[in-house]
Structure formats: C-alpha cells, structure tokens
Design a protein around this motif. Structure first.
Motif, short mmCIF file in Angstrom:
data_model
loop_
_atom_site.label_atom_id
_atom_site.label_comp_id
_atom_site.label_asym_id
_atom_site.label_seq_id
_atom_site.Cartn_x
_atom_site.Cartn_y
_atom_site.Cartn_z
N MET A 260 0.83 -1.21 0.00
CA MET A 260 0.00 0.00 0.00
C MET A 260 0.86 1.25 0.00
N LEU A 261 1.92 1.26 0.83
CA LEU A 261 2.80 2.42 0.89
C LEU A 261 3.52 2.65 -0.43
N GLU A 262 3.97 1.59 -1.07
CA GLU A 262 4.65 1.73 -2.35
C GLU A 262 3.72 2.36 -3.38
N ARG A 263 2.47 1.92 -3.40
CA ARG A 263 1.51 2.48 -4.36
C ARG A 263 1.16 3.93 -4.02
N SER A 264 0.84 4.19 -2.75
CA SER A 264 0.34 5.52 -2.38
C SER A 264 1.43 6.57 -2.39
N ASN A 265 2.69 6.17 -2.23
CA ASN A 265 3.80 7.12 -2.19
C ASN A 265 4.55 7.25 -3.50
N LEU A 266 4.04 6.64 -4.56
CA LEU A 266 4.80 6.59 -5.81
C LEU A 266 5.14 7.98 -6.33
N ALA A 267 4.20 8.93 -6.22
CA ALA A 267 4.46 10.27 -6.75
C ALA A 267 5.57 10.96 -5.99
N VAL A 268 5.53 10.90 -4.66
CA VAL A 268 6.58 11.57 -3.88
C VAL A 268 7.91 10.83 -4.00
N ILE A 269 7.88 9.51 -4.18
CA ILE A 269 9.11 8.76 -4.44
C ILE A 269 9.76 9.26 -5.73
N ASP A 270 8.96 9.38 -6.79
CA ASP A 270 9.49 9.85 -8.08
C ASP A 270 10.03 11.28 -7.95
N ALA A 271 9.28 12.15 -7.27
CA ALA A 271 9.72 13.54 -7.12
C ALA A 271 11.02 13.63 -6.33
N SER A 272 11.17 12.78 -5.33
CA SER A 272 12.36 12.80 -4.49
C SER A 272 13.59 12.34 -5.27
N PHE A 273 13.45 11.27 -6.04
CA PHE A 273 14.59 10.80 -6.84
C PHE A 273 14.90 11.77 -7.98
N ASP A 274 13.89 12.45 -8.51
CA ASP A 274 14.16 13.49 -9.51
C ASP A 274 15.05 14.58 -8.91
N HIS B 77 10.19 0.26 -6.21
CA HIS B 77 10.60 1.36 -7.09
C HIS B 77 12.04 1.24 -7.56
N ILE B 78 12.79 0.25 -7.09
CA ILE B 78 14.22 0.20 -7.37
C ILE B 78 14.51 0.08 -8.86
N ALA B 79 13.73 -0.71 -9.58
CA ALA B 79 13.98 -0.89 -11.02
C ALA B 79 13.91 0.45 -11.75
N SER B 80 12.93 1.28 -11.42
CA SER B 80 12.80 2.58 -12.09
C SER B 80 13.95 3.51 -11.69
N VAL B 81 14.44 3.38 -10.46
CA VAL B 81 15.60 4.18 -10.04
C VAL B 81 16.83 3.80 -10.86
N LEU B 82 17.07 2.52 -11.01
CA LEU B 82 18.25 2.07 -11.76
C LEU B 82 18.20 2.48 -13.22
N ASP B 83 17.01 2.73 -13.74
CA ASP B 83 16.87 3.17 -15.13
C ASP B 83 17.26 4.63 -15.33
N GLN B 84 17.48 5.37 -14.24
CA GLN B 84 17.71 6.81 -14.37
C GLN B 84 19.13 7.16 -14.81
N ALA B 85 20.06 6.26 -14.63
CA ALA B 85 21.44 6.51 -15.06
C ALA B 85 22.18 5.17 -15.17
N ALA B 86 23.22 5.15 -15.99
CA ALA B 86 23.96 3.91 -16.20
C ALA B 86 24.86 3.60 -15.01
N GLY B 87 24.99 2.32 -14.71
CA GLY B 87 25.98 1.87 -13.75
C GLY B 87 25.71 2.24 -12.30
N LEU B 88 24.48 2.56 -11.96
CA LEU B 88 24.17 2.92 -10.58
C LEU B 88 24.34 1.72 -9.66
N ARG B 89 24.80 1.99 -8.45
CA ARG B 89 24.90 0.96 -7.41
C ARG B 89 24.02 1.39 -6.25
N PHE B 90 23.01 0.61 -5.98
CA PHE B 90 21.95 0.98 -5.04
C PHE B 90 22.05 0.12 -3.79
N THR B 91 22.13 0.79 -2.63
CA THR B 91 22.07 0.11 -1.35
C THR B 91 20.83 0.60 -0.61
#
Length: 229
Positions: A38-52, A72-86
């Motif tokens: 539920m949190l992943e769905r309801s917070n998607l807009a603010v998650i996207d705005a924050s990573f932007d 949301h991690i897959a969409s984060v990794l799509d934002q730039a090449a070679g990202l390493r996410f912890t």
C-alpha cells in the motif's frame, strides 16, 4: 502466494488504526506485507519527485534509508547507467520483500539490501555519493543523530534528499498519538546544519490526486536537498 491488490486493500481497510498505523514504521508479517505494498503504491508520486531532485548520474553509489518493499528500485536504476543501489530498512519483512522484488538485481550485484538502523549505519565513511530518505524521519529516535550517520557515510560534496510530510498536512491524520514525530521546515534545516550539511534547500511538494482518491486528499511534503560539507 501473494494476496491480490483487492484482498490487500480489504485487509487494510478493515484494520483498526491502532493496528495499522504502528505498522507504518516497521511493517511485519502478513499485515506488514500488505502495508508495504500500500505504501509503495500511495507514495509513488513523492518517491518519483524525491529521486528526480536527487538527480542521479552514471556510476553513482546511492543509499536509501527505509526503502520499504523496494518496488521502485527498477525505475531508479533506469535513471542513469551503472548505478549501485544500497537500501536499508529496520523491518526484516520489508527487506525480504525488497529482495524478492529485486532478486535479479541483487544477484547481479547492482543492488544490496540490508536490515539496518539509520542510527548505526554498517558502512565505512564516504561509502556513498548520494542518500535519500522518504517518509522515514518520523520514526528516527534522534533526527540529528541519524543525519550525522548519513553525513558520515556520504563522500565530501555528497547529496542528501529528505521527503517528509508537512505539519499542516499531518494535522489531518492520526499520526501523533502513535509515536510519529512531524518536524517543520525550520527543525529539519537546523538538524541538517547540526549534522554538518550545508547548502540546504527546502521546497514544498503537493502530490497529484490519486485514483481512487485518498480519504484526506492530496498530501503536502517538504523536499529537502542538502550537501555534505
């Protein structure tokens, strides 16, 4: 087998707030999985705005504090090449879900997911280029202490983004009596300064209307950007 979104929505809708709201800080068990989704769905807009706002660049090392189920991690990794996410979370249930959602990224070494607390991050100084915390500062036992830990693990010049609901928006919700700490902009800025951050900017972000709409309508958040001195 995971419950359907409709079944999860019914489960959450039938929960008393005294059961559901404490789950927001550390989701656990079957209810925790439903709350995480539920949190992943309801917070998607603010998650996207924050990573932007974090403005990811190629090959950067990112730390997310309190990543939830990691949908949301897959969409984060799509934002730039070679990202390493912890990603860290205090909830074993959320880390298990995040590992399940991102099994291929974990297997390939692009993503590391660990049970950990912001008050004692298990990383060496300067381990990350950027860090982000979305809707998590409410649960930290010591805001300045958590920010000092984030500052420690960021490289010099590294950037931090925090997203946190505004006190005005929180008034409409039953947060306070369940241990949530809602800070205003001045408190967030002062805590960042005390932790060693500089060039601090805070803007307000109002999420778009959700479909179906939430009970209290669009929420307003602070988006804070700060630089590790």
């Amino acid at each position: 087998m995971n419950a359907s979104p409709n079944a999860e929505s019914d489960l959450i809708a039938n929960l008393d707030e005294s059961v559901m709201l404490p789950q927001l800080g550390c989701p656990s068990g079957e209810i925790g999985v439903a709350v995480g989704n539920m949190l992943e769905r309801s917070n998607l807009a603010v998650i996207d705005a924050s990573f932007d706002l974090l403005d990811l660049r190629a090959n950067e090392r990112i730390l997310e504090i309190g990543l939830g189920n990691g949908g949301h991690i897959a969409s984060v990794l799509d934002q730039a090449a070679g990202l390493r996410f912890t990603g860290i979370d205090i909830s074993p249930t959320m880390i298990a879900e995040a590992r399940r959602h991102n099994a291929s990224f974990v297997r390939d070494g692009h993503v590391w997911l660990e049970i950990a607390d912001v008050m004692s991050l298990p990383f060496a100084p300067g381990s990350f280029d950027k860090a982000i915390a979305i809707n998590t500062t409410y649960f930290w036992p010591d805001l300045v202490g958590g920010l000092k830990e984030i500052h420690r693990v960021l490289r010099a010049g590294g950037m931090l983004v925090i997203a946190a609901i505004t006190p005005e928006a929180a008034k409409e919700m039953a947060f306070a009596k369940y241990g949530f700490t809602i800070d205003d902009a001045a408190a967030l800025e002062a805590a960042c300064i005390a932790a060693g951050f500089e060039r601090i900017g805070i803007t307000r972000y109002v999420e778009p209307l959700l479909d179906p709409p939430q009970e209290f309508g669009p929420r307003e958040f602070y988006l804070l950007l700060a630089c590790a001195a």
